[in-house]
Scaffold this motif. Structure first.
Motif, PDB file in Angstrom:
ATOM      1  N   THR A 138       0.845  -1.230  -0.045  1.00 51.49           N
ATOM      2  CA  THR A 138      -0.039  -0.093   0.020  1.00 51.49           C
ATOM      3  C   THR A 138       0.976   1.210  -0.165  1.00 51.49           C
ATOM      4  O   THR A 138       1.812   1.326   0.604  1.00 51.49           O
ATOM      5  N   GLU A 139       0.286   2.415  -0.783  1.00 49.92           N
ATOM      6  CA  GLU A 139       1.023   3.458  -0.619  1.00 49.92           C
ATOM      7  C   GLU A 139       0.227   4.475   0.312  1.00 49.92           C
ATOM      8  O   GLU A 139      -1.044   4.404  -0.168  1.00 49.92           O
ATOM      9  N   ILE A 140       0.678   5.031   1.427  1.00 46.47           N
ATOM     10  CA  ILE A 140      -0.285   5.963   2.070  1.00 46.47           C
ATOM     11  C   ILE A 140       0.489   7.381   1.805  1.00 46.47           C
ATOM     12  O   ILE A 140       1.602   7.434   1.790  1.00 46.47           O
ATOM     13  N   ILE A 141      -0.638   8.192   1.760  1.00 46.14           N
ATOM     14  CA  ILE A 141      -0.272   9.595   1.665  1.00 46.14           C
ATOM     15  C   ILE A 141      -0.747  10.267   2.599  1.00 46.14           C
ATOM     16  O   ILE A 141      -1.923  10.401   2.906  1.00 46.14           O
ATOM     17  N   GLY A 142       0.005  10.754   3.507  1.00 43.71           N
ATOM     18  CA  GLY A 142      -0.101  11.890   4.703  1.00 43.71           C
ATOM     19  C   GLY A 142      -0.501  13.087   4.137  1.00 43.71           C
ATOM     20  O   GLY A 142       0.404  13.825   3.735  1.00 43.71           O
ATOM     21  N   LEU A 143      -1.620  13.741   4.541  1.00 41.25           N
ATOM     22  CA  LEU A 143      -1.987  15.266   4.099  1.00 41.25           C
ATOM     23  C   LEU A 143      -2.451  15.965   5.101  1.00 41.25           C
ATOM     24  O   LEU A 143      -3.257  15.530   6.292  1.00 41.25           O
ATOM     25  N   TYR A 144      -1.784  17.064   5.283  1.00 42.56           N
ATOM     26  CA  TYR A 144      -1.836  18.105   6.480  1.00 42.56           C
ATOM     27  C   TYR A 144      -2.555  19.438   5.664  1.00 42.56           C
ATOM     28  O   TYR A 144      -1.626  19.679   4.534  1.00 42.56           O
ATOM     29  N   VAL A 145      -3.654  19.755   5.973  1.00 46.68           N
ATOM     30  CA  VAL A 145      -3.835  21.282   5.446  1.00 46.68           C
ATOM     31  C   VAL A 145      -3.912  22.265   6.399  1.00 46.68           C
ATOM     32  O   VAL A 145      -4.486  22.208   7.417  1.00 46.68           O
ATOM     33  N   ALA A 146      -3.205  23.143   6.257  1.00 45.18           N
ATOM     34  CA  ALA A 146      -3.062  24.141   7.159  1.00 45.18           C
ATOM     35  C   ALA A 146      -3.815  25.329   6.648  1.00 45.18           C
ATOM     36  O   ALA A 146      -4.008  25.930   5.563  1.00 45.18           O
TER      37      ALA A 146
ATOM     38  N   PHE B 122       5.279   5.568   2.410  1.00 48.52           N
ATOM     39  CA  PHE B 122       4.682   6.717   2.696  1.00 48.52           C
ATOM     40  C   PHE B 122       5.189   7.963   2.202  1.00 48.52           C
ATOM     41  O   PHE B 122       6.332   7.957   1.867  1.00 48.52           O
ATOM     42  N   ARG B 123       4.379   8.972   1.658  1.00 47.56           N
ATOM     43  CA  ARG B 123       4.555   9.937   1.262  1.00 47.56           C
ATOM     44  C   ARG B 123       3.835  10.978   2.292  1.00 47.56           C
ATOM     45  O   ARG B 123       2.782  11.071   2.228  1.00 47.56           O
ATOM     46  N   ARG B 124       4.484  12.367   2.217  1.00 47.76           N
ATOM     47  CA  ARG B 124       3.886  13.699   2.701  1.00 47.76           C
ATOM     48  C   ARG B 124       3.434  14.664   1.864  1.00 47.76           C
ATOM     49  O   ARG B 124       4.115  14.856   0.678  1.00 47.76           O
ATOM     50  N   ILE B 125       2.417  15.184   2.183  1.00 47.49           N
ATOM     51  CA  ILE B 125       1.930  16.321   1.448  1.00 47.49           C
ATOM     52  C   ILE B 125       1.129  17.273   2.337  1.00 47.49           C
ATOM     53  O   ILE B 125       0.582  17.277   3.198  1.00 47.49           O
ATOM     54  N   LEU B 126       1.821  18.668   2.260  1.00 44.02           N
ATOM     55  CA  LEU B 126       1.450  19.689   3.126  1.00 44.02           C
ATOM     56  C   LEU B 126       0.807  20.828   2.257  1.00 44.02           C
ATOM     57  O   LEU B 126       1.519  21.344   1.327  1.00 44.02           O
ATOM     58  N   LYS B 127      -0.442  21.128   2.490  1.00 40.97           N
ATOM     59  CA  LYS B 127      -0.936  22.144   1.576  1.00 40.97           C
ATOM     60  C   LYS B 127      -1.812  23.378   2.635  1.00 40.97           C
ATOM     61  O   LYS B 127      -1.815  23.054   3.547  1.00 40.97           O
ATOM     62  N   GLU B 128      -1.937  24.383   1.959  1.00 41.14           N
ATOM     63  CA  GLU B 128      -2.740  25.476   2.452  1.00 41.14           C
ATOM     64  C   GLU B 128      -4.017  25.748   1.935  1.00 41.14           C
ATOM     65  O   GLU B 128      -4.171  25.551   0.753  1.00 41.14           O
ATOM     66  N   GLY B 129      -5.069  26.137   2.656  1.00 40.76           N
ATOM     67  CA  GLY B 129      -6.457  26.200   2.071  1.00 40.76           C
ATOM     68  C   GLY B 129      -7.518  25.877   2.931  1.00 40.76           C
ATOM     69  O   GLY B 129      -7.217  25.470   4.193  1.00 40.76           O
ATOM     70  N   ASN B 130      -8.540  25.847   2.238  1.00 37.10           N
ATOM     71  CA  ASN B 130      -9.717  25.191   2.802  1.00 37.10           C
ATOM     72  C   ASN B 130      -9.685  23.647   3.025  1.00 37.10           C
ATOM     73  O   ASN B 130      -9.331  23.088   2.056  1.00 37.10           O
ATOM     74  N   PRO B 131      -9.671  23.224   4.365  1.00 34.79           N
ATOM     75  CA  PRO B 131      -9.458  21.741   4.482  1.00 34.79           C
ATOM     76  C   PRO B 131     -10.293  20.754   3.835  1.00 34.79           C
ATOM     77  O   PRO B 131      -9.709  20.057   2.869  1.00 34.79           O
TER      78      PRO B 131
ATOM     79  N   GLY C 130       2.153  21.398  10.945  1.00 35.49           N
ATOM     80  CA  GLY C 130       1.623  20.326   9.658  1.00 35.49           C
ATOM     81  C   GLY C 130       3.181  19.591   9.670  1.00 35.49           C
ATOM     82  O   GLY C 130       2.908  18.482   9.439  1.00 35.49           O
ATOM     83  N   LYS C 131       4.208  19.973   9.616  1.00 34.25           N
ATOM     84  CA  LYS C 131       5.543  19.250   9.427  1.00 34.25           C
ATOM     85  C   LYS C 131       5.696  18.144  10.367  1.00 34.25           C
ATOM     86  O   LYS C 131       5.708  17.136  10.259  1.00 34.25           O
ATOM     87  N   LYS C 132       5.122  18.674  11.878  1.00 36.89           N
ATOM     88  CA  LYS C 132       5.465  18.057  12.774  1.00 36.89           C
ATOM     89  C   LYS C 132       4.150  16.612  13.033  1.00 36.89           C
ATOM     90  O   LYS C 132       4.605  15.497  12.872  1.00 36.89           O
ATOM     91  N   VAL C 133       3.159  16.982  12.291  1.00 37.15           N
ATOM     92  CA  VAL C 133       2.049  16.175  12.351  1.00 37.15           C
ATOM     93  C   VAL C 133       2.395  14.903  11.143  1.00 37.15           C
ATOM     94  O   VAL C 133       2.041  13.855  11.466  1.00 37.15           O
ATOM     95  N   LEU C 134       2.885  15.280  10.007  1.00 33.78           N
ATOM     96  CA  LEU C 134       3.393  14.576   9.001  1.00 33.78           C
ATOM     97  C   LEU C 134       4.523  13.619   9.344  1.00 33.78           C
ATOM     98  O   LEU C 134       4.459  12.491   8.966  1.00 33.78           O
ATOM     99  N   SER C 135       5.302  14.143  10.195  1.00 37.98           N
ATOM    100  CA  SER C 135       6.730  13.255  10.493  1.00 37.98           C
ATOM    101  C   SER C 135       6.019  12.274  11.730  1.00 37.98           C
ATOM    102  O   SER C 135       6.284  11.199  11.457  1.00 37.98           O
ATOM    103  N   ASP C 136       5.032  12.836  12.500  1.00 37.86           N
ATOM    104  CA  ASP C 136       4.389  11.687  13.402  1.00 37.86           C
ATOM    105  C   ASP C 136       3.658  10.641  12.702  1.00 37.86           C
ATOM    106  O   ASP C 136       3.514   9.462  13.051  1.00 37.86           O
ATOM    107  N   MET C 137       2.940  11.106  11.759  1.00 37.13           N
ATOM    108  CA  MET C 137       2.094  10.231  10.910  1.00 37.13           C
ATOM    109  C   MET C 137       3.005   9.230  10.316  1.00 37.13           C
ATOM    110  O   MET C 137       2.739   7.999  10.316  1.00 37.13           O
ATOM    111  N   GLU C 138       4.155   9.545   9.758  1.00 40.79           N
ATOM    112  CA  GLU C 138       5.055   8.754   8.904  1.00 40.79           C
ATOM    113  C   GLU C 138       5.729   7.562   9.816  1.00 40.79           C
ATOM    114  O   GLU C 138       5.930   6.389   9.457  1.00 40.79           O
ATOM    115  N   LYS C 139       5.840   8.038  11.294  1.00 38.63           N
ATOM    116  CA  LYS C 139       6.212   7.028  12.006  1.00 38.63           C
ATOM    117  C   LYS C 139       5.388   6.080  12.617  1.00 38.63           C
ATOM    118  O   LYS C 139       5.449   4.864  12.868  1.00 38.63           O
ATOM    119  N   LYS C 140       3.884   6.296  12.357  1.00 38.13           N
ATOM    120  CA  LYS C 140       3.042   5.306  12.565  1.00 38.13           C
ATOM    121  C   LYS C 140       2.699   4.455  11.593  1.00 38.13           C
ATOM    122  O   LYS C 140       2.158   3.320  11.714  1.00 38.13           O
TER     123      LYS C 140
END
Length: 143
Positions: A31-39, A81-90, A63-73
């Motif tokens: 499985t590929e898991i994409i972790g997304l955090y929207v600021a 695992f891949r991280r995406i950090l975005k800004e806008g309406n969640p 957001g960077k911290k949440v994605l780092s924590d998510m990657e560990k889990k």
């Protein structure tokens, strides 16, 4: 059904519960898991620019911290695992990312109180009505 590409989104709250549920679902799948955090960087119209910049910086760091924590889990021999950090309406950004990435499954929590949902609206509720894929909503509770 085996999900090959999963989008997991979180504000950081209830991440342990969400990760536990998701990992039980994934089991031994490749499985590929994409972790997304929207600021969410929206602010009232008259908010000074400096305050907006400080908010953006703080939310981006969170957001960077949440994605780092998510990657560990989400560690495992069968997980990419891949991280995406975005800004806008969640809600908008979650749906847009799900579409752009062509995910099979979207995992998110439902952790707001009844008062929060009525005053602020529910991101998960908005996403449910516009998602391009199957959604797993995890009922989260304060521990």
């Amino acid at each position: 059904m085996v999900y090959q590409k999963i989008l997991v989104t979180s504000t950081g709250e209830y991440l342990d519960q969400m990760a536990n549920e998701a990992m039980q679902l994934i089991a031994d799948w490749d499985t590929e898991i994409i972790g997304l955090y929207v600021a969410e960087t929206s602010a009232p119209f008259l908010t000074p620019r400096k305050i907006k910049e400080m908010m953006k910086e703080e939310l981006t760091e969170r957001g960077k911290k949440v994605l780092s924590d998510m990657e560990k889990k989400f560690k495992g021999p069968n997980i990419k695992f891949r991280r995406i950090l975005k800004e806008g309406n969640p809600a908008d950004e979650i749906v847009k990312t799900a579409e752009e990435e062509g995910v099979d499954l979207l995992i998110m929590g439902t952790g707001k109180s009844v008062v929060d949902k009525h005053l602020l609206g529910s991101v998960s509720e908005k996403v449910v009505h516009t998602s391009p894929c199957t959604i797993l909503l995890i009922k989260t509770t304060k521990e």
